[in-house]
Design a protein around this motif. Sequence first.
Motif, short mmCIF file in Angstrom:
data_model
loop_
_atom_site.label_atom_id
_atom_site.label_comp_id
_atom_site.label_asym_id
_atom_site.label_seq_id
_atom_site.Cartn_x
_atom_site.Cartn_y
_atom_site.Cartn_z
N THR A 36 0.89 -8.24 -13.53
CA THR A 36 2.22 -8.64 -13.07
C THR A 36 2.38 -8.35 -11.58
OG1 THR A 36 3.10 -8.13 -15.27
CG2 THR A 36 4.69 -8.39 -13.48
N LYS A 37 1.88 -7.21 -11.14
CA LYS A 37 1.96 -6.87 -9.72
C LYS A 37 1.11 -7.83 -8.88
CE LYS A 37 2.92 -1.98 -10.54
NZ LYS A 37 2.47 -0.58 -10.37
N ALA A 38 -0.04 -8.22 -9.42
CA ALA A 38 -0.90 -9.15 -8.70
C ALA A 38 -0.19 -10.48 -8.50
CB ALA A 38 -2.21 -9.35 -9.45
N SER A 39 0.48 -10.97 -9.53
CA SER A 39 1.21 -12.24 -9.41
C SER A 39 2.35 -12.12 -8.41
CB SER A 39 1.76 -12.65 -10.78
OG SER A 39 0.71 -12.86 -11.69
N ALA A 40 3.05 -10.98 -8.45
CA ALA A 40 4.15 -10.77 -7.50
C ALA A 40 3.64 -10.71 -6.07
CB ALA A 40 4.89 -9.48 -7.86
N LEU A 41 2.50 -10.08 -5.87
CA LEU A 41 1.94 -9.98 -4.52
C LEU A 41 1.54 -11.36 -3.98
CD1 LEU A 41 0.97 -8.30 -2.14
CD2 LEU A 41 -1.18 -7.92 -3.36
N LEU A 42 0.92 -12.16 -4.81
CA LEU A 42 0.54 -13.51 -4.37
C LEU A 42 1.78 -14.32 -3.99
CD1 LEU A 42 -2.30 -14.52 -6.86
CD2 LEU A 42 -2.52 -13.99 -4.43
N ALA A 43 2.84 -14.19 -4.80
CA ALA A 43 4.07 -14.92 -4.49
C ALA A 43 4.67 -14.44 -3.16
CB ALA A 43 5.07 -14.74 -5.63
N LEU A 44 4.65 -13.13 -2.92
CA LEU A 44 5.19 -12.60 -1.66
C LEU A 44 4.39 -13.11 -0.47
CD1 LEU A 44 6.04 -8.82 -2.23
CD2 LEU A 44 7.62 -10.67 -1.64
N MET A 45 3.09 -13.08 -0.61
CA MET A 45 2.24 -13.53 0.50
C MET A 45 2.42 -15.02 0.80
SD MET A 45 -1.33 -11.50 -0.14
CE MET A 45 -1.52 -9.81 0.45
N LYS A 46 2.76 -15.76 -0.21
CA LYS A 46 2.97 -17.19 -0.02
C LYS A 46 4.31 -17.47 0.65
CE LYS A 46 2.80 -21.59 -2.52
NZ LYS A 46 2.61 -22.24 -3.84
N THR A 47 5.34 -16.73 0.23
CA THR A 47 6.68 -16.99 0.77
C THR A 47 6.89 -16.31 2.13
OG1 THR A 47 7.53 -15.12 -0.52
CG2 THR A 47 7.69 -17.32 -1.51
N THR A 48 6.19 -15.18 2.37
CA THR A 48 6.33 -14.48 3.66
C THR A 48 4.94 -14.23 4.24
OG1 THR A 48 6.37 -12.35 2.48
CG2 THR A 48 8.50 -13.38 2.99
N PRO A 49 4.28 -15.28 4.69
CA PRO A 49 2.88 -15.14 5.13
C PRO A 49 2.70 -14.27 6.37
CG PRO A 49 3.76 -17.32 5.69
CD PRO A 49 4.78 -16.67 4.82
N LYS A 50 3.76 -14.08 7.17
CA LYS A 50 3.63 -13.28 8.38
C LYS A 50 4.02 -11.82 8.17
CE LYS A 50 4.34 -17.15 11.56
NZ LYS A 50 5.13 -17.66 12.71
N ALA A 51 4.40 -11.47 6.96
CA ALA A 51 4.78 -10.08 6.69
C ALA A 51 3.56 -9.16 6.80
CB ALA A 51 5.41 -9.97 5.30
N ARG A 52 3.84 -7.90 7.13
CA ARG A 52 2.75 -6.94 7.30
C ARG A 52 2.79 -5.84 6.24
NH1 ARG A 52 0.09 -7.39 11.91
NH2 ARG A 52 -0.60 -5.23 11.88
N HIS A 53 3.90 -5.73 5.55
CA HIS A 53 4.02 -4.69 4.52
C HIS A 53 4.60 -5.32 3.25
CE1 HIS A 53 3.26 -1.93 7.80
NE2 HIS A 53 4.31 -2.43 8.46
N PHE A 54 3.94 -5.05 2.14
CA PHE A 54 4.35 -5.60 0.85
C PHE A 54 4.52 -4.45 -0.14
CE2 PHE A 54 1.63 -8.60 3.05
CZ PHE A 54 2.36 -9.78 3.02
N ASP A 55 5.52 -4.58 -0.99
CA ASP A 55 5.78 -3.54 -1.98
C ASP A 55 5.94 -4.19 -3.36
OD1 ASP A 55 6.68 -1.49 -3.61
OD2 ASP A 55 7.99 -0.61 -2.08
N VAL A 56 4.98 -3.94 -4.23
CA VAL A 56 5.05 -4.48 -5.60
C VAL A 56 5.04 -3.34 -6.62
CG1 VAL A 56 4.02 -6.71 -5.04
CG2 VAL A 56 2.53 -4.78 -5.64
N SER A 57 5.41 -2.15 -6.17
CA SER A 57 5.41 -1.01 -7.10
C SER A 57 6.39 -1.23 -8.24
CB SER A 57 5.77 0.28 -6.34
OG SER A 57 7.02 0.14 -5.66
#
Length: 263
Positions: free
Chosen positions: A232-253
Motif C-alpha cells: 500500500t505504501k509503495a502504491s502511495a509513493l508512486l502516486a505521489l511521485m507522479k503528481t508531485t514530480p519535483k518534490a524532494r521529500h515524501f512521507d508514506v508512513s
Amino acid sequence: MAGPTTAERQQKKSGPPRPQRVRRLRLPRSRTLIVVLVLAVLLTAGGVWVLYGSQWLRLERVTVSGTRVLTPEEVREAADAPVGAPLISVDTDALEDRLGAKLPRIDSVEVVRSWPHGIGLKVTERKPVLLIEKGGKFVEVDAKGVRFDTVERAPKGVPHLELTPDHENGAASLRRFGPDRLRREAVRVAGDLPEAVARDTRNVKVRSYDSISLELSGGRTVAWGSGEKGPTKASALLALMKTTPKARHFDVSVPTAPASSGS
C-alpha cells in the motif's frame, strides 16, 4: 416302374446336401493367455534393456539456462551430473539439492530430461534487494531475507542498509527486537519497493522499528515508517511521485494520508 425310394423322397424334401463348414483351429484360452503374458514379458524386458542397458539413451550433455551472475560452467560443475549413465537413472532431485547446497545464489532450479541424451538445468538466481556492508565487503540479501553471497564490489542499483538507531526510540527498538529483526524489516521494505523506486534508492536507513526511511538519488528522501503495509505504501509513493514530480521529500508512513514537500 418302381417308385422313388424312401431315401430319394427324403433327399427331395431336404434339398441338396449342404457343404460342410471348415472348423477353425482355436487355441484354448489358457494357451492364449500364456502367449500374451510371454509377449508382455519380452516387451518389458526389451524396454528395460533399452533404458538401462543399451548405449542409446545415455547422458551425454548438460545444458544450463537462466544464469545471470553464475556461469553455465559453474552450474555444471556443481551439479556433477553422471555423464555416461543411463538417462532414466539420473536422480533429478539429487541434482537440485546439490546445486542448492553448493551455490546459495541459486533460488530454484528445474531439472529436465531432454531425450535421448541430455539434461537441462533451468536456473533462477536470487536477486539482491539490499546490501549489508561488512569488513569492506558487501553481503547480498534477497527479498526472503536470505544472505546468499558476499562480494567485494557493490552491485549497481541495490540499496545499502544503514542501521543507525536514534537515542530513544532506536535504543528501545534494539532492546525489544534486536538488530537481526530490524535488518529483516529493512529487507522487507526493500522487497516491497517498486522496481522504478528501487533503482533510485541509495540507502535504507533504520532508526527504529517504526522509523525506516529511504535515501533516493538527487537528494530525495522517503519516510516509510514501519515495514507494515508495504504494498500500500509503495502504491502511495508512486502516486505521489507522479503528481508531485519535483518534490524532494515524501512521507508514506501513513499510506492513507501520504504527503510530499520541497521542490
